[in-house]
Design a protein around this motif. Structure first.
Motif, mmCIF file in Angstrom:
data_model
loop_
_atom_site.group_PDB
_atom_site.id
_atom_site.type_symbol
_atom_site.label_atom_id
_atom_site.label_comp_id
_atom_site.label_asym_id
_atom_site.label_seq_id
_atom_site.Cartn_x
_atom_site.Cartn_y
_atom_site.Cartn_z
ATOM 1 N N ASP A 77 16.496 28.564 10.948
ATOM 2 C CA ASP A 77 15.744 29.652 11.590
ATOM 3 C C ASP A 77 14.360 29.792 10.978
ATOM 4 N N PRO A 126 13.824 31.822 21.413
ATOM 5 C CA PRO A 126 14.094 33.240 21.709
ATOM 6 C C PRO A 126 13.056 34.164 21.092
ATOM 7 N N THR A 128 12.616 37.352 19.171
ATOM 8 C CA THR A 128 13.475 38.175 18.323
ATOM 9 C C THR A 128 12.789 39.441 17.820
ATOM 10 N N GLY A 129 11.553 39.665 18.236
ATOM 11 C CA GLY A 129 10.848 40.870 17.790
ATOM 12 C C GLY A 129 9.352 40.685 17.891
#
Length: 340
Positions: A77, A126, A128-129
């Motif tokens: 990640d 994605p 994610t924030g």
């Protein structure tokens, strides 16, 4: 994060992106680095897509073992975050002559679209924030800077900045998809559009989809115009109108506040009457502009301006009435306190 917390509290990936994470003192021949790992991972993503990226694949490309990579990047990640940061890059610099806010937002929109066009694998990652890495933050910073001289609030500036980012991502995803389809079938952009138009032409009937059928017959799928740019530009049109509107409103509110401050200490009723009279005189003076006879557009615009002035005047009268109400309430409370 509390300003007194140590920087070590940052997640490892974010700390690496900001260059504040400690680097290992030992490594294979000291030739490994976070930068080399990220570059190798991006090469894989460019050639094979993001799904092909793994710690073992990156290690193999560099000629090391996966465990060697974990000394530098402790999780996949974190590697993906660093890849995104590197591929995003920095926004274009402002030219010598600083452009108006709209021109700058258009420039950022095109530049972000190009990022997604070149690095289409970014679109598969994605969200994610909020962006918290240096380069991602720099794009938001550039949009906010462009809007700094406008009358927008900070919330509104951020919303307008996200309009640019979101529109660029949407357009980039469509263009990337078309490019991928074209490469897979050996077609250029025009040929992909022609193929798409033929498919629609085959299945869309006037009975079932009369409006879509009309659009197909008009050639919308093979048109050279860019519907995404058109939509973005109309969004900026609305933003420009809003900036102008709130600019006038907030300037009027500032004027009213200044006048209210000067009126403190005056008699309530007399103050209200004087305020209404001066406001009426101002409206009359402002409405005395020469208007060309027979020009309906100018006349319509003038009516709109008059309506806005009337709203401002009503707002001012209401504010003065509320001020008198508060003053009366304070005086009543003071009298009641003296009786006790």
């Amino acid at each position: 994060m509390d300003s007194e917390e140590p920087i070590e509290q940052l997640p490892r990936g974010i700390a690496l992106a900001w260059g504040v994470a400690a680097t290992p003192q030992r490594g294979p021949k000291r030739e490994m680095s976070v930068e080399r790992i990220v570059d190798a991972a991006i090469e894989i993503a460019d050639q094979e897509g993001i799904t092909a990226v793994s710690m073992s694949a990156v290690a193999k490309r560099l000629g090391y073992t996966p465990m060697s990579l974990y000394r530098y990047v402790s999780a996949k990640d974190d590697l993906l975050l660093l890849m995104q940061e590197e591929a995003t890059g920095l926004p274009p610099e402002i030219s010598a002559e600083e452009p108006a806010w709209r021109a700058r937002l258009e420039e950022l929109y095109e530049a972000q679209t190009e990022v997604y066009r070149r690095k289409s694998w970014l679109l598969t990652m994605p969200i994610t924030g909020s962006p918290i890495t240096p380069n991602s933050s720099a794009w938001l910073e550039a949009s906010l800077e462009a809007l700094d001289a406008t009358s927008l609030t900070e919330d509104e500036k951020m919303a307008a900045s996200l309009l640019v980012t979101g529109a660029a991502r949407w357009r980039g995803s469509i263009l990337a998809g078309y490019q991928q389809q074209g490469r897979a079938k050996g077609l250029n952009d025009a040929e992909v559009s022609e193929q798409e138009s033929r498919l629609f032409d085959t299945v869309i009937t006037e009975d079932g989809y009369p409006f879509l059928r009309r659009a197909i017959d008009a050639g919308v799928f093979t048109s050279e115009s860019d519907p995404f740019v058109f939509g973005f530009e109309r969004g900026l049109d609305g933003l420009a109108d809003y900036i102008e509107l709130v600019g006038r409103q907030r300037a009027g509110e500032a004027t009213d506040t200044h006048e209210d401050t000067e009126a403190v200490g005056s008699a309530g009723g007399a103050s209200g009457s004087a305020g209404e009279a001066s406001g009426s005189e101002r409206v009359a003076a402002e409405g005395s502009e020469d208007i060309p006879d027979g020009d309906p557009t100018v006349m319509a615009d003038n009516k709109y301006r008059d309506a806005q002035k009337a709203v401002k005047q009503a707002q001012k009268v209401l504010a003065e009435a509320r001020k008198r109400e508060r003053q009366t309430l304070r005086e009543a409370k003071e009298r009641a306190a003296k009786r006790r």
